[in-house]
Design an enzyme around this catalytic site. Sequence first.
Site, short mmCIF file in Angstrom:
data_model
loop_
_atom_site.label_atom_id
_atom_site.label_comp_id
_atom_site.label_asym_id
_atom_site.label_seq_id
_atom_site.Cartn_x
_atom_site.Cartn_y
_atom_site.Cartn_z
N LYS A 41 17.00 29.33 11.60
CA LYS A 41 15.61 29.40 12.05
C LYS A 41 14.82 28.23 11.47
CE LYS A 41 14.57 32.48 8.17
NZ LYS A 41 14.40 33.90 7.75
N ARG A 135 7.75 44.97 6.85
CA ARG A 135 7.41 43.77 7.60
C ARG A 135 7.85 43.99 9.04
NH1 ARG A 135 10.18 38.05 5.78
NH2 ARG A 135 11.99 39.08 6.70
N TYR A 261 -7.00 9.26 -6.64
CA TYR A 261 -8.20 10.03 -6.28
C TYR A 261 -8.66 10.91 -7.44
CZ TYR A 261 -7.70 8.98 -1.28
OH TYR A 261 -7.62 8.36 -0.07
N MET A 309 -2.28 11.37 0.79
CA MET A 309 -1.71 11.76 2.07
C MET A 309 -0.40 11.02 2.35
SD MET A 309 -3.33 11.50 5.90
CE MET A 309 -4.73 12.56 5.56
C1 PLP Z 1 15.38 34.16 6.76
C2 PLP Z 1 16.20 35.40 6.80
C3 PLP Z 1 17.49 35.43 6.31
C4 PLP Z 1 18.09 34.29 5.51
O1 PLP Z 1 17.61 34.40 4.21
P1 PLP Z 1 18.04 33.39 3.03
O2 PLP Z 1 17.33 33.91 1.84
O3 PLP Z 1 17.54 32.04 3.43
O4 PLP Z 1 19.50 33.43 2.92
C5 PLP Z 1 18.26 36.57 6.50
N1 PLP Z 1 17.73 37.65 7.13
C6 PLP Z 1 16.46 37.68 7.58
C7 PLP Z 1 15.95 38.90 8.24
C8 PLP Z 1 15.64 36.57 7.43
O5 PLP Z 1 14.38 36.60 7.86
#
Ligand code: PLP
Length: 371
Positions: A41, A135, A261, A309
């Site tokens: 992802k 969640r 800055y 930046m």
């Molecule tokens: C992002 C995610 C993972 C991977 O988690 P890591 O800690 O990066 O290994 C696995 N399961 C779900 C539901 C996630 O959202």
Amino acid sequence: MTESLDRAAPAVLTIDLDAIAANWRLLCDRVAPAACAAVVKADAYGLGMDRVAPALRATGCGTFFVAQLEEGLALRRLLPDADIHVLNGPLAGTEAAFAAARLVPVLNSLEQMARWRESGSSGSCDLHLDTGMSRLGLPPEDVATLVADPTPLDGLDIDLLMSHLACADEAGHPMNANQLRDFEAWTARLATAGIGGRRCFANSSGIFLGAAGHFDLTRPGIALYGGNPTPESPNPMAQVVRLQGKILQVRRIDSPQTVGYGATHPACGPTRIATVAAGYADGYPRSLGGRATGFIGDHRVPAVGRISMDLTTFDVTDIPETLCRPGAAIDLIGPRNPVDDVAAAAGTIGYEILTALGRRYHRHYLGGSGR
Ligand SMILES: *Cc1c(COP(=O)(O)O)cnc(C)c1O
């Protein structure tokens, strides 16, 4: 080679695809006989899904997780034969797009479940049981509803029953055992109602909590990309990312002056300041101001003043001048300052550093397919 290739690049991000593949194989060995998927992802945690996913596929990974439909569609174009699961599940009206691309939706609620069923898709789906994240996923009362009356699942082809750990990176946290216990109990109750599937529980850190959480399939993300899944122990994973910022200019300061800055950093005695071409617009967080550590070879150089930046300033007073001329590189992330260290200095986690890596870096891929 890197030098001539990237002469014009102000900052170079090197991503080692062979290290990602090696990390996946290490996790495979660790979880066997369970299987190991890959979470890609957010553009493979910022490292480029179009390069990372084919490299993982080439090393034998057949199952992938993304968060969103669009990511799944892009991955399907890259990998026509992979098994692709979409963690967020379908938003209303997207069911047909999932089916057409053979994407497996993770169904997180009774509502998503009803829509998937109504869409009449014959494609498989996953059920997400929420054991403690609050969640996404079915809360305990919805699992109980399904156990009492599994009609909402009629006709669904369930592949995975999954859940997600809240505290896997803290090995001693009581949540880990509680979530494992609940996942086992709930999947057993679902089984009594005729609802089964391959069980999928552990993320990267979860894999290192022990075999009891491996079940049928594991879903690591960050460990593939070199993040330490066991923050309380040395990192078992190979490093994947190196970020080198080029020195644009070296400023000698002889009389008292300030740097950057806000004039936050006083340079009192004779000082040399190297200005590097990367800043917060590149995902080098502003919170690293006065806290980051760069390296020129083995020489440690502290970032001084605020991060701008497009620029960051390092104190190179103690470094031989021949090593810090304009064009020389400072490791912003590298062998001596890995991504987790940079994250800790910034007050965040490696995940955020990786997924924020900027678009202006020249990206240089090592290994993988096609090289
Ligand atoms: C992002 C995610 C993972 C991977 O988690 P890591 O800690 O990066 O290994 C696995 N399961 C779900 C539901 C996630 O959202």
